[in-house]
Design an enzyme around this catalytic site. Structure first.
Site, PDB file in Angstrom:
ATOM      1  N   GLU A  33     -16.840 -42.279 -18.127  1.00  0.00           N
ATOM      2  CA  GLU A  33     -17.998 -41.192 -17.951  1.00  0.00           C
ATOM      3  C   GLU A  33     -18.728 -41.074 -19.645  1.00  0.00           C
ATOM      4  OE1 GLU A  33     -16.811 -37.617 -16.180  1.00  0.00           O
ATOM      5  OE2 GLU A  33     -17.255 -38.479 -14.146  1.00  0.00           O
ATOM      6  N   GLY A 100     -13.595 -50.704  -4.766  1.00  0.00           N
ATOM      7  CA  GLY A 100     -14.085 -51.722  -3.510  1.00  0.00           C
ATOM      8  C   GLY A 100     -13.338 -51.771  -2.474  1.00  0.00           C
ATOM      9  N   GLY A 102     -11.512 -49.459  -0.597  1.00  0.00           N
ATOM     10  CA  GLY A 102     -11.451 -48.188   0.036  1.00  0.00           C
ATOM     11  C   GLY A 102     -10.446 -47.076  -0.430  1.00  0.00           C
ATOM     12  N   GLY A 104     -11.297 -45.036  -3.102  1.00  0.00           N
ATOM     13  CA  GLY A 104     -12.375 -43.880  -3.381  1.00  0.00           C
ATOM     14  C   GLY A 104     -12.650 -43.144  -1.906  1.00  0.00           C
ATOM     15  N   ASN A 131     -24.877 -42.552 -12.877  1.00  0.00           N
ATOM     16  CA  ASN A 131     -23.604 -43.640 -12.378  1.00  0.00           C
ATOM     17  C   ASN A 131     -24.128 -43.793 -10.995  1.00  0.00           C
ATOM     18  OD1 ASN A 131     -21.243 -44.234 -11.287  1.00  0.00           O
ATOM     19  ND2 ASN A 131     -20.075 -42.534 -11.860  1.00  0.00           N
ATOM     20  N   TYR A 138     -21.472 -42.238  -2.614  1.00  0.00           N
ATOM     21  CA  TYR A 138     -21.657 -41.154  -1.813  1.00  0.00           C
ATOM     22  C   TYR A 138     -22.936 -40.907  -0.698  1.00  0.00           C
ATOM     23  CZ  TYR A 138     -18.652 -39.623  -5.808  1.00  0.00           C
ATOM     24  OH  TYR A 138     -17.725 -39.295  -6.643  1.00  0.00           O
TER      25      TYR A 138
END
Length: 166
Positions: A33, A100, A102, A104, A131, A138
């Site tokens: 971040e 990529g 799964g 998250g 981001n 999301y």
């Protein structure tokens, strides 16, 4: 509590012995971040905050086999409009090598289940406006941005000044 997601990701609640890993994830997230300069916490500070007498948050860890892949930090808030508690996702981070695949999604679903099982009326989080990969992720899961809201923060000396105003 531990579970294995359909894609083989193992997720479990963190314990005090996980403090070095939790701190490593915090630092990895801050680097991603571009906020490493703001990290001042220590294992001792996290021990008190997460596993002390009055824990301020909870942590779950994701593993790919034996490899630590990611983490999520969450805590309860409250909605006066709904009259029930909610769940705030403070951090969700997956190490680049595991993205990529799964991890998250498995972490987010795990915490969403906790919110649902605890009777929470909301499950919310913030994402940095630059981001784009996370924003797309999301939205693909059905989350809606609240574009009418602006987050405010008071910290450090500004918090001290506000607290001491008369």
């Amino acid at each position: 509590m531990q579970e294995t997601a359909p894609n083989g990701v193992k997720i479990r609640s963190a314990c005090e012995q996980d403090l070095p890993l939790i701190l490593a994830f915090v630092k990895d997230l801050a680097e991603y971040e571009r906020l490493s300069h703001l990290v001042t916490t220590t294992e001792s500070g996290l021990r008190d905050a997460l596993f002390g007498l009055h824990p301020g948050a909870e942590v779950v860890l994701a593993f790919d086999g034996a490899d630590p892949a990611g983490f999520a930090v969450y805590f309860h808030n409250f909605s006066t409009f709904l009259g029930v508690k909610g769940l705030w996702l403070e951090d969700l981070f997956v190490r680049p090598a595991f993205r990529g695949r799964g991890h998250g999604k498995a972490l987010l679903q795990y915490v969403a289940r906790i919110a649902f099982e605890r009777g929470c009326g909301r499950f919310e989080w913030a994402v940095l406006d630059w981001n784009d990969p996370s924003i797309r992720f999301y939205k693909a899961l059905g989350a809606q941005p609240l574009n009418d809201w602006t987050i405010f923060r008071v910290t450090g000396p500004a918090l001290q000044r506000l607290a001491s105003m008369q």
